[in-house]
Scaffold this motif. Structure first.
Motif, short mmCIF file in Angstrom:
data_model
loop_
_atom_site.label_atom_id
_atom_site.label_comp_id
_atom_site.label_asym_id
_atom_site.label_seq_id
_atom_site.Cartn_x
_atom_site.Cartn_y
_atom_site.Cartn_z
N ARG A 1 8.96 4.50 -9.23
CA ARG A 1 7.56 4.83 -9.47
C ARG A 1 6.92 3.73 -10.29
NH1 ARG A 1 4.61 9.27 -13.26
NH2 ARG A 1 2.90 9.88 -11.87
N PHE B 1 5.68 5.73 0.85
CA PHE B 1 4.99 5.44 -0.40
C PHE B 1 3.80 6.38 -0.57
CE2 PHE B 1 6.13 0.62 -0.86
CZ PHE B 1 7.46 0.93 -0.69
N THR B 2 3.52 6.75 -1.81
CA THR B 2 2.36 7.57 -2.13
C THR B 2 1.60 6.96 -3.31
OG1 THR B 2 3.49 9.59 -1.39
CG2 THR B 2 1.53 9.86 -2.76
N TYR C 1 -0.74 5.00 -9.80
CA TYR C 1 0.70 5.08 -9.59
C TYR C 1 1.05 4.74 -8.15
CZ TYR C 1 0.07 7.90 -13.78
OH TYR C 1 -0.31 8.34 -15.03
N SER D 1 14.49 5.41 -4.97
CA SER D 1 13.08 5.59 -5.30
C SER D 1 12.72 4.87 -6.60
CB SER D 1 12.76 7.08 -5.47
OG SER D 1 12.97 7.79 -4.27
N GLY E 1 7.26 -0.48 -14.24
CA GLY E 1 8.08 0.43 -13.44
C GLY E 1 8.99 -0.23 -12.42
N GLN F 1 4.37 5.89 -5.93
CA GLN F 1 5.68 6.49 -5.76
C GLN F 1 6.30 5.91 -4.49
OE1 GLN F 1 7.43 8.73 -7.74
NE2 GLN F 1 9.10 8.32 -6.31
N SER G 1 3.56 2.09 -12.22
CA SER G 1 2.35 2.50 -12.90
C SER G 1 1.47 1.28 -13.15
CB SER G 1 2.68 3.17 -14.24
OG SER G 1 3.44 4.33 -14.06
N ASN H 1 9.54 5.88 -2.10
CA ASN H 1 10.76 6.56 -1.67
C ASN H 1 11.37 5.86 -0.47
OD1 ASN H 1 10.24 8.55 -3.66
ND2 ASN H 1 9.05 9.78 -2.20
N SER I 1 -1.47 7.27 -6.08
CA SER I 1 -2.25 8.30 -6.77
C SER I 1 -2.88 7.68 -8.01
CB SER I 1 -1.36 9.49 -7.15
OG SER I 1 -0.33 9.08 -8.03
#
Length: 119
Positions: free
Chosen positions: A18, A66-67, A78, A16, A7, A80, A20, A82, A69
């Protein structure tokens, strides 16, 4: 057991991406999972971590942007990202504590994926 990160790429500031990280192989269970990064000339640093139950923790530099998950059914994590900044440029590595069987717990690293934030 292997961890495969993907990614990464080139993105403009404010953009952004993402990431993985997929775990494969002989897996009994996966405990904590983490993203680290290493910028040129700097030490590797912890970016974010997530427990199997979904509790998360972030480095101050990425909080609110950042997130992290995970999908336990897919053995995948993951990140994410931004509002990316040039200082987020680094190789991002995934890391996980994995049980290949019920009585063994080992730490595994992925190969890294390059994120470049530049105009």
């Amino acid at each position: 057991v292997q961890l495969q990160a993907s990614g990464g790429g080139l993105v403009q500031p404010g953009g952004s991406l993402r990431l993985s990280c997929a775990a494969s192989g002989n897996i009994f269970s996966i405990s904590d999972m983490r993203w680290y990064r290493q910028a040129p000339g700097k030490q590797r640093e912890l970016v974010a971590q997530i427990t199997r139950g979904g509790s998360t923790n972030y480095a101050d530099a990425v909080k609110g942007r950042f997130t992290i998950s995970r999908d336990n059914a897919k053995n995948t994590m993951y990140l994410q990202m931004n509002s990316l900044k040039p200082e987020d440029t680094a190789i991002y590595y995934c890391n996980a504590d994995i049980r290949p069987n019920w009585h063994t717990l080992r730490e595994y690293w992925g190969q890294g994926t390059l994120v470049t934030v530049s105009s």
